[in-house]
Structures are given as C-alpha cells and as structure tokens.
Design a protein around this motif. Structure first.
Motif, short mmCIF file in Angstrom:
data_model
loop_
_atom_site.label_atom_id
_atom_site.label_comp_id
_atom_site.label_asym_id
_atom_site.label_seq_id
_atom_site.Cartn_x
_atom_site.Cartn_y
_atom_site.Cartn_z
N TYR A 300 0.84 -1.20 0.00
CA TYR A 300 0.00 0.00 0.00
C TYR A 300 0.87 1.25 0.00
O TYR A 300 1.92 1.30 0.65
CB TYR A 300 -0.91 0.03 1.23
CG TYR A 300 -1.74 -1.22 1.43
CD1 TYR A 300 -2.35 -1.86 0.36
CD2 TYR A 300 -1.91 -1.77 2.70
CE1 TYR A 300 -3.12 -3.00 0.54
CE2 TYR A 300 -2.68 -2.92 2.90
CZ TYR A 300 -3.27 -3.53 1.81
OH TYR A 300 -4.02 -4.66 1.99
N GLU A 301 0.38 2.25 -0.68
CA GLU A 301 1.12 3.52 -0.73
C GLU A 301 1.02 4.29 0.58
O GLU A 301 1.98 4.92 1.03
CB GLU A 301 0.57 4.38 -1.87
CG GLU A 301 1.34 5.66 -2.10
CD GLU A 301 0.82 6.42 -3.30
OE1 GLU A 301 1.62 7.14 -3.92
OE2 GLU A 301 -0.37 6.31 -3.62
N LYS A 302 -0.16 4.23 1.20
CA LYS A 302 -0.39 4.95 2.46
C LYS A 302 -0.93 3.96 3.49
O LYS A 302 -1.19 2.80 3.17
CB LYS A 302 -1.36 6.11 2.24
CG LYS A 302 -0.85 7.14 1.24
CD LYS A 302 -1.87 8.23 0.98
CE LYS A 302 -1.35 9.23 -0.06
NZ LYS A 302 -2.35 10.27 -0.39
N THR A 303 -1.13 4.44 4.71
CA THR A 303 -1.69 3.56 5.73
C THR A 303 -3.19 3.42 5.51
O THR A 303 -3.84 4.29 4.92
CB THR A 303 -1.44 4.11 7.15
OG1 THR A 303 -2.17 5.33 7.31
CG2 THR A 303 0.04 4.37 7.38
N SER A 307 -6.01 6.48 4.29
CA SER A 307 -6.28 6.37 2.86
C SER A 307 -7.46 5.43 2.61
O SER A 307 -7.41 4.25 2.96
CB SER A 307 -5.04 5.84 2.12
OG SER A 307 -5.37 5.45 0.80
N SER A 310 -6.21 2.58 0.19
CA SER A 310 -5.50 1.49 0.87
C SER A 310 -6.46 0.68 1.73
O SER A 310 -6.37 -0.56 1.79
CB SER A 310 -4.37 2.05 1.75
OG SER A 310 -3.39 2.70 0.96
N ASP A 334 2.85 -1.16 4.19
CA ASP A 334 2.25 0.14 3.88
C ASP A 334 3.30 1.25 3.89
O ASP A 334 4.49 0.99 4.09
CB ASP A 334 1.10 0.47 4.84
CG ASP A 334 1.52 0.53 6.30
OD1 ASP A 334 2.74 0.53 6.57
OD2 ASP A 334 0.63 0.55 7.16
N GLN A 335 2.85 2.46 3.60
CA GLN A 335 3.70 3.65 3.52
C GLN A 335 4.81 3.48 2.47
O GLN A 335 5.90 4.03 2.61
CB GLN A 335 4.31 3.99 4.88
CG GLN A 335 3.25 4.25 5.95
CD GLN A 335 3.85 4.72 7.26
OE1 GLN A 335 4.31 5.85 7.37
NE2 GLN A 335 3.84 3.84 8.26
N ASP A 337 5.56 4.90 -0.38
CA ASP A 337 5.16 6.07 -1.17
C ASP A 337 6.26 6.60 -2.09
O ASP A 337 6.13 7.67 -2.66
CB ASP A 337 4.67 7.19 -0.25
CG ASP A 337 5.68 7.56 0.83
OD1 ASP A 337 6.78 6.97 0.85
OD2 ASP A 337 5.35 8.42 1.67
N LYS A 341 10.95 2.72 -1.75
CA LYS A 341 10.24 2.03 -0.68
C LYS A 341 9.41 0.87 -1.24
O LYS A 341 9.28 -0.18 -0.60
CB LYS A 341 9.35 3.00 0.08
CG LYS A 341 10.12 3.99 0.95
CD LYS A 341 9.17 4.92 1.70
CE LYS A 341 9.94 5.92 2.56
NZ LYS A 341 9.02 6.85 3.27
#
Length: 678
Positions: A300-303, A307, A310, A334-335, A337, A341
């Motif tokens: 996931y890009e964000k938590t 989001s 997500s 997660d995170q 971004d 990462k």
C-alpha cells in the motif's frame, strides 16, 4: 581476395535492389538534395568531427551517380570497373590498417547523407562496422506539427545539454524520460564524464541489441535502451559489459517485443469459468496430498487509517483470508510512497517467501516491473489500467458502470438541471467515469449539466465551489476513510444548511477481485493467457464479474430504486452499456454513432468530455506535486503550462571535437558522387 569480397558485396547490393523493386521502393540511395527541394531549412550548424553510427547513414548528399549503390549502400557496378577496383583497394586497407579518414556528411532529421566518402561507408557497412568518423554539418528544418519534426526538436533540446548525436527515439517525450532516468534536469549541462559514460553504455547496448536482431522488433536502439535503463536503473547499467547486457536482454526481451508491437493490451473483461475444486480428504488424496499455503503480499502507498484506497484493498486482503482459511497466508506493507520504498517492500515480500504480490497503485508500476524481470517465478500484479508490460499483469474495475447509475440517481433526485462531479486525478479511466455519470444523468433529464471540479488542483475547494454555484447533488469521493468523520463520499446531497445525505456509493469489491485471481493461480490456470511478448494482460472486470456494485440509500424513492436495479441488471447481463448510441464531445465531434457502442479500448483511453459536461481537464501546472507525478506516469496527455508559440530555431552549440586526422586521404579527390571518389 578483395575482388572476391567486392563480388559478394555486389550480389548483396543486387539482392537489395530487387527486394526494393518488389516492394515498390526506390532501389538506390536517397539523395538529400532531392529531399531538401521541398523542405524549409532555417539553420546550418557545423558539428565538427562526429562519430557517426553506420546504421544512421541513410544516403548521399548530391545526385551524381547514385546508381552505383543499392539503397543499403552495397555496390551495384560490375566487378571489372574502376569503381570496383577502388572499392577493393579500400577493402584491403580496412583489413590491413582500418579506415580512419573521416568522411564529409550532412545530418538532417538525425540521419546522415554523405558528401564525400560513400565507398568508405559501403566497405564498413559490408564488414558490419559500428561507426565511422565524419565532419558533419547539421541542417535544421522549420518547426512544424509533424511527429518526426517534433521528435527532432526534442532531440535538439537533448543535444543542447548532452552534445550526444547518436540517439533517436520514436515516441514523443522519450528524451525527457531519458534525462529523468539519468537523474538529470532538462537544462543541466553534461560533464565530459557524463558524455563519456553515456556514449560507452549506449554504444555497447546498441551493438548487443543489433546482434540479437533488435532491428526487427519495431524499436530503435535508443527506444530499447530507455526501457533497459528504466528497468535496471541507469547507474547500474552504465557499468554493464556486453556479456552482462546479453544476459539482461534475455530477461527483458518480451518487454521489448511488446513495446515494439505498440504496447498492445489484452483487456480481460470476464473471469474464466471456474473449475470445480475437490474438497475433503478424498480431494486431497486425489490431488497428491496437502499443498503448501500460497503466500501473498499486498503493498500500500499509504496507511489504511488515512487512505480510503489502501483501506478498500486491505478489506480485500482480509476477505481473502476468510475465503481461503489455511490455504493462503497474506501480509501487507504500507507507507510505500516512493519507488525505493516499493522496491524494498517487494524485496522483503519475496525474501519472506511470497509467491504472489499485489502492488495497489499505478505509481508502483516501475518497481513492480523491475522486480518481475528479476524474479520471473514470482507473480506480480499492479492495480492499474492502460499500462503495457509483459512481465506484470494489471487489474482494475470498470468503475464507469457504477458512475452511470449514480448519474441517473442524481438527475432523478435533483430539482435542478445542475449537478456536480468532483474528480481526483486526470488519468486514464477518470474521464470515462465523468462521462458515464453525465450520460446517466442526461438519460433521466435531457437538460442535465454536470459541473466538473478536480481535487488534484493546487487551489480551491471543489465542494464549496459547487455549493456556492447552487449545486447540491454531487459525486464525491467513492469511499470513506476509516479515521475521517466526514460523510462527503459517494453521491451526496448537501442541503443549504450544510446537512449531508449520501444517496448512493460505488462498491469496488476488491476481495472478490482477488479471490478470482487467486483461484486462477491455485487451479493452475494462470498460464492459460499465453500473451507473453504479444499483449499486456489487464483484468478489467465490472458488474458482470460481481466485483462492482452500487449501494443505494433506503431513502431513495421506490420508483428510482426500481429503475436503478433494472439498469444494474441490464449492465450485468451485457444487454446495455453506458457508452452506447449517438454521443458527442464538448468540441462537437461525434464520438459514437447510433446503433453502435464504444470499444473497451476506446473507453479505457478516453481523453474527451461529453457535451453536457461543464469544465475541462486541468493543465499540468495547475496540479499538486503528488498529482503531477501520477499524471506524468499514467495521465491523459497534458502539457506544461508554457508558451504555446514555438520558439524560433537557433544554432545548436558545437560539441567539442578532436583534431582532424593528419593522415593523407586514400582517394586523393572529392568527386565522391561522380563514382570515382571514396
């Protein structure tokens, strides 16, 4: 021996001549003077001494006796001519000492035309040499809207900072992408080391790519090199030897073949029919006993707390664990971004034994492809649409089907003809959603207008602006965020006193989506779509696959509910689709005719707005930095907010060049195009 090789070269030339005639092509060398007779040249620039790739030498400068060569630069004249004797002498010299005398040539549109030295070029092409030195004059044409002209001016901008000539892309924007891959700004001048490293690796790659037959797959060497550098990283590839490049090309060849075919995408609109799965002890015995659980990672890009995107995929992950208890093991990261990462998360997932990885945003596509190339036994899927890679499969929902229904609800409930739509990013798929909403509204109310606003712009509050315009039925965010108390999602009705009511919301059931894909893998049906190197695979499922729905408020009138259920079932059964029949865009162009419907490809790549939309697609300069990154990756084609008028052509800086050779010329004359010079 030299006359034997001349005879062999002559036979090659005559075969090229016959092949050209059979295709209706000109069998002799192109003549630059003929080309320039209908071309407006605005500037001539002396480039000095240049290392010219022989593959870019296309013809001769003046007409003269061009019938001495085929269009592939092989000789055509009989072996007992003076021309043949001089060609043979040059061949001997190349075998003994090597041809070092520079030719004289003109460069036009990144191809070279020889003024003096045609026979030298012919001999070196015959022995499959890579390049020849030449004193070059560049001829710059007037700027135009022609694609080749645009590409050439992009090349000139690249040359302004790099002083590197031997590069040519076939797609607009590639020169800018090349600089980005290198970590260079568009106006950053290259150092001598930059130029030396780039030339060395580009030349090494070009040799290997050509030897492997790359010229037959529809890409230039530079096109292929850009893909290579994007997948492996420029800092890594610039140190590669030719043997290492050969191994790398084996890994990414299908990606290059796919790009050469135009990046075709196979839109899989329906899941495959499921096979019955034996259960219980007997089933396990028949299948060979217990099988190890399938390990799956989600990135996931964000938590999931902040989001909604997500969070919706996290619900899908938890659904998988409920559907396949003991048969799958899932984890998430997660995170993630940034590309680094994402790459780190993928590495950790693979190190922990994950066999399937879902990367859940379009921004993750590049590290996903890089990992898929390196770990071909791991199945990596990216949540994306209209992105073409052979190593990674993509998946996305036909959200526009739900948006059509929401537009119909909005028009049925509103007392006004004015409705609102808040879109997120101007990327592929977003305009199909806007247009479907607008067409659904117009089906109920022919006078309906949809006022379009964008969340991704730097300034303004879309919801407040619509309310100020007296618009209270608005399509907003598709889903709530867990930690947010707002009710501003779905199709909302905002009263003048600020009271919010959600009338309907699209439901993208990612759990069912993932369930279908996991079943494909567990039942051994992943390889049924054998499209490697031919088409990219995108699972593009909607209501008919039971992965998409619209949840309606209980407060909707009974008649409206019945209508929406009827339309929903019609879309699900395939008897109706939103983009069907006479449809015009805002610019008055007829996009679909009566009794016809748009193809899936036309819907996915939609870059226009229907006629009842009030609004436009924002310029790149208007967007937030986060939005710009996504739009550059997957956006509808937008341009920077720069001056529209083309700047006048200016002389290109002359690259530093070594001193000319002091060795005497072999031919002793400059009447190359009379057939006697070299």
């Amino acid at each position: 021996m030299a006359l034997y090789d001349y005879n062999r070269a002559m036979k090659l030339g005559r075969r090229q001549y016959q092949a050209a005639l059979s295709k209706g092509e000109h069998p002799y060398l192109p003549v630059l003077d003929d080309i320039l007779s209908y071309t407006d040249i605005v500037s001539e620039v002396n480039l000095g001494l240049v290392d010219i790739p022989l593959s870019q030498i296309a013809g001769t400068k003046t007409r003269g006796r061009t019938n001495a060569f085929s269009n592939g630069f092989m000789p055509l004249l009989a072996e007992k001519t003076e021309f043949a004797a001089k060609w043979a002498t040059l061949f001997d010299y190349q075998e003994d000492e090597g041809i070092h005398d520079p030719i004289i040539a003109y460069e036009f549109m990144n191809q070279y035309y020889v003024m003096e030295g045609n026979k030298r070029v012919s001999v070196l092409k015959y022995v499959n040499a890579f390049s020849i030195q030449g004193t070059v004059t560049r001829l710059i044409p007037r700027r135009s809207d022609n694609k080749e002209n645009k590409l050439y001016y992009e090349f000139l901008d690249f040359y302004q900072v790099s002083f590197f000539s031997n590069i040519w892309f076939s797609k607009e924007g590639s020169y800018k992408r090349m600089l980005e891959v290198m970590g260079k700004k568009p106006d950053e001048m290259w150092s001598d080391d930059d130029r030396s490293y780039f030339k060395a690796i580009h030349d090494r790659f070009s040799r290997v790519f050509t030897e492997r037959g790359g010229n037959a797959i529809g890409l230039t060497c530079s096109d292929a090199f850009l893909v290579y550098a994007e997948l492996f990283g420029y800092e890594a590839v610039r140190e590669r030897t030719e043997s290492q490049i050969q191994k790398d090309l084996v890994k990414i060849w299908e990606e290059l073949v796919l790009q050469g075919r135009g990046g075709k995408i196979a839109l899989v609109e329906q899941p495959e029919e499921e096979k019955p799965v034996s259960k219980g002890l007997v089933g396990r015995l028949l299948s060979g006993g217990e099988t190890a659980p399938l390990k799956i990672a989600f990135i996931y890009e964000k938590t999931t707390e902040i989001s909604s995107w997500s969070y919706s995929h996290e619900l899908g992950r938890l659904y998988l664990e409920q559907v396949f208890p003991g048969e799958v093991i899932t984890t998430f990261f997660d995170q993630a971004d940034t590309e680094s990462k994402v790459a780190e998360a993928i590495e950790l997932a693979i190190a922990s034994g994950c066999q399937v990885i879902f990367t859940t945003t379009p921004r993750m596509i590049q590290p996903s492809v890089k990992a898929a190339v390196q770990y071909s036994d791991v199945k990596i899927l990216n949540c994306n649409v209209n992105t073409s890679y052979s190593s990674v499969r993509t998946y996305y929902g036909r959200l526009y089907e739900a948006k059509f229904l929401m537009g119909a609800i909005a028009a049925a409930m509103s007392k006004s003809d004015r409705l609102g739509y808040i879109a997120d990013y101007p990327i592929y798929g977003s305009l199909a959603n806007v247009n479907a909403f607008s067409l659904g509204a117009r089906m109920i109310n022919p006078r309906a207008q949809v006022f379009l606003k964008w969340k991704a712009v730097k300034e303004g509050n879309a919801l407040e602006e619509l309310n100020e315009d007296g618009i209270y039925y608005i399509s907003a965010d598709d889903m709530i965020t867990p930690k947010s108390l707002t009710r501003e999602f779905g199709l909302l009705h905002k009263e003048e006193d600020g009271t919010l009511t959600t009338l309907a919301s699209p439901l993208m059931h990612w759990g069912k989506f993932y369930e279908r894909i996991v079943k494909l893998i567990r039942q051994g049906r992943w390889g049924n779509l054998n499209t490697k190197g031919k088409e990219a695979v995108n699972y593009w499922w909607g209501m008919s696959a039971d992965v998409l729905d619209v949840i309606c408020s209980k407060n909707l009138p009974r008649g409206t509910n019945r209508l929406i259920n009827f339309l929903k079932n019609s879309i699900r059964s395939g008897s109706f689709q939103p983009f069907d029949g006479d449809t015009y865009s805002r610019d008055g162009i007829r996009r679909c005719r009566e009794n016809q419907k748009l193809t899936p490809e036309e819907i996915v790549t939609m870059n226009w707005l229907v006629e009842n939309v009030v609004g436009s697609v924002p310029d790149l300069a208007e967007l937030t930095d986060e939005a710009k990154d996504l739009v550059r990756l997957q956006g509808i084609k937008l341009e920077e907010n720069t001056e529209a008028s083309a700047p006048a052509a200016s002389p290109v800086p002359v690259a530093p060049s070594p001193a000319p050779s002091t060795k005497p010329a072999l031919d002793g004359g400059k009447d190359e195009n009379s057939g006697t010079g070299r």
